[in-house]
Design an enzyme around this catalytic site. Structure first.
Site, mmCIF file in Angstrom:
data_model
loop_
_atom_site.group_PDB
_atom_site.id
_atom_site.type_symbol
_atom_site.label_atom_id
_atom_site.label_comp_id
_atom_site.label_asym_id
_atom_site.label_seq_id
_atom_site.Cartn_x
_atom_site.Cartn_y
_atom_site.Cartn_z
ATOM 1 N N ASP A 135 1.025 -1.069 -0.025
ATOM 2 C CA ASP A 135 0.133 -0.036 -0.003
ATOM 3 C C ASP A 135 0.846 1.246 -0.005
ATOM 4 O O ASP A 135 1.546 1.613 0.958
ATOM 5 C CB ASP A 135 -0.780 -0.269 1.223
ATOM 6 C CG ASP A 135 -1.771 1.241 1.116
ATOM 7 O OD1 ASP A 135 -1.870 1.945 0.266
ATOM 8 O OD2 ASP A 135 -2.380 1.481 2.364
ATOM 9 N N ASP A 194 0.870 5.089 -0.162
ATOM 10 C CA ASP A 194 0.067 6.039 0.340
ATOM 11 C C ASP A 194 0.729 7.453 0.913
ATOM 12 O O ASP A 194 1.531 7.741 1.814
ATOM 13 C CB ASP A 194 -0.603 5.730 1.743
ATOM 14 C CG ASP A 194 -1.864 6.596 2.121
ATOM 15 O OD1 ASP A 194 -2.330 7.484 1.361
ATOM 16 O OD2 ASP A 194 -2.103 6.743 2.994
ATOM 17 N N ASP A 252 2.751 1.689 3.615
ATOM 18 C CA ASP A 252 2.212 1.339 4.869
ATOM 19 C C ASP A 252 2.442 -0.141 5.209
ATOM 20 O O ASP A 252 2.001 -0.975 4.777
ATOM 21 C CB ASP A 252 0.628 1.258 4.566
ATOM 22 C CG ASP A 252 -0.162 1.497 5.876
ATOM 23 O OD1 ASP A 252 0.291 0.906 6.910
ATOM 24 O OD2 ASP A 252 -1.290 1.853 6.158
#
Length: 363
Positions: A105, A107, A265
């Site tokens: 992830d 981000d 993440d």
């Protein structure tokens, strides 16, 4: 907005738009992802909060799709893990983990070039998210793990990020075991080692591995740092210590910058029962689509989140509004809106609602 969302005109209109979207996404375009082996996957959702409820499961695809059509959640998730008892409350131990998808992830936060509030988005921060995906893929996943475009599933999250799933084809094997089966059986500590390697947390300057060595030598050359001796040795610590103070400082600063390039993440890799957004849903904070894209479209910069991430039908439904607070501009499908805008499309209305902006819909 009133204390009871059900009494609020804006909330009711937003709910109606989400229902329209899911009806089209499910019944017309078949966009909504149905997680593999659905009965063993945990489902979560959110309305006014990011996650209002989880520990849900469905036995059939029809049951799941009927629920989504009925509830039309603003945020929709599925578990990365496959579980014996996905609807049981109490964490991984009680749910009975079978295997787990491996996904990253990315981000990103606002960049130095962004001029907006921290929660807003623009081409600059979205471009930074794209760049980080390419770094992850081209510096690590392709060369280190022998993966190709066909082995990855890349998903725009609907906000400032991307999910990258590892889905090696059946031809990829370790011995007689398919690579996909191998990595989906990884324990938490194996996934942790994987992401820490990519983030450079395991970097040992006294025994440099070839991948990180090549990456850093490339960056040293950009900064005009002599690399000949670094190319010939794995003991970089000893070599760095021979350099002058200012050069040594520059070397460590360069290494630090390279190690911090990726905003991953880590919990998404670490957490046994992590939820990720369902492909084909909408992101409740932006109203943008959670959309699968190709590596080639990302590489060639053909995918534009603020254009291709917008549900086109919602850019044609217009509202007269009164925006009651000053906000930064946002460009969707080439049209720019801000607090002075009095006629806006549903696509922008969803963004305002998701960001908690004070506005009213006029007759």
């Amino acid at each position: 907005m009133t204390d009871n969302p059900a009494d609020n005109k804006v909330f009711n209109e937003v709910s109606s738009l989400y229902k329209q979207y899911f009806d089209y996404a499910i019944n017309v375009r078949k966009w909504l992802e149905i997680p593999d082996d659905l009965p063993h996957r945990e489902i979560g959702y959110g309305m006014l909060k990011k996650v209002d409820n989880r520990n849900m499961s469905f036995n059939t695809n029809g049951e799941y799709l009927a629920w989504v059509l009925k509830e039309s959640p603003f945020h929709l998730y599925k578990s990365l893990s496959y579980m014996e008892y996905p609807d049981v409350v109490g964490g991984a131990a009680k749910k009975g983990l079978i295997k787990r998808e491996v996904a990253f992830d990315i981000d990103t936060h606002k960049t130095e070039k962004c001029t907006h509030d921290d929660s807003w988005i623009c081409e600059e921060c979205l471009g930074e998210a794209r760049n980080q995906v390419l770094i992850l893929i081209e510096d690590f996943l392709f060369p280190d793990f022998g993966l190709s475009e066909k082995d990855l599933k890349i998903v725009f999250t609907g906000n400032r990020g991307y999910h990258i799933y590892l889905k090696p084809e059946d031809t990829k094997k370790i011995g007689d075991t398919k690579l996909l089966e191998k990595i989906e059986k990884w324990e938490k500590n194996e996934r942790r080692y994987f992401i820490e390697y990519i983030l450079g947390k395991n970097l040992n300057l006294r025994n440099m591995g070839s991948r990180w060595k090549n990456i850093l030598i490339r960056e040293f050359k950009k900064n005009k740092i002599s690399t000949k001796k670094f190319e010939k040795t794995s003991d970089w610590k000893t070599e760095i210590d021979t350099r002058k103070d200012n050069v040594r400082r520059e070397i460590y600063e360069t290494i630090g910058k390279v190690k911090s390039r990726l905003e991953l993440d880590e919990k998404v890799m670490d957490d046994d029962i992590r939820l990720l957004r369902t492909i084909g849903s909408l992101h409740g904070y932006t109203g943008l689509m959670v959309k699968e894209i190709t590596y080639s479209s990302l590489k060639s910069n053909q995918f534009d989140p603020l254009n291709h991430g917008v549900f086109s039908k919602f850019h044609k439904i217009m509202y007269n509004v009164n925006i009651k607070q000053e906000i930064d501009p946002l460009t969707l499908k080439g049209d720019t809106f801000d607090h002075k805008s009095t006629e806006i499309p549903a696509s922008y209305l969803l963004f305002l609602f998701g960001h908690g902006i004070d506005f009213e819909i006029l007759e």
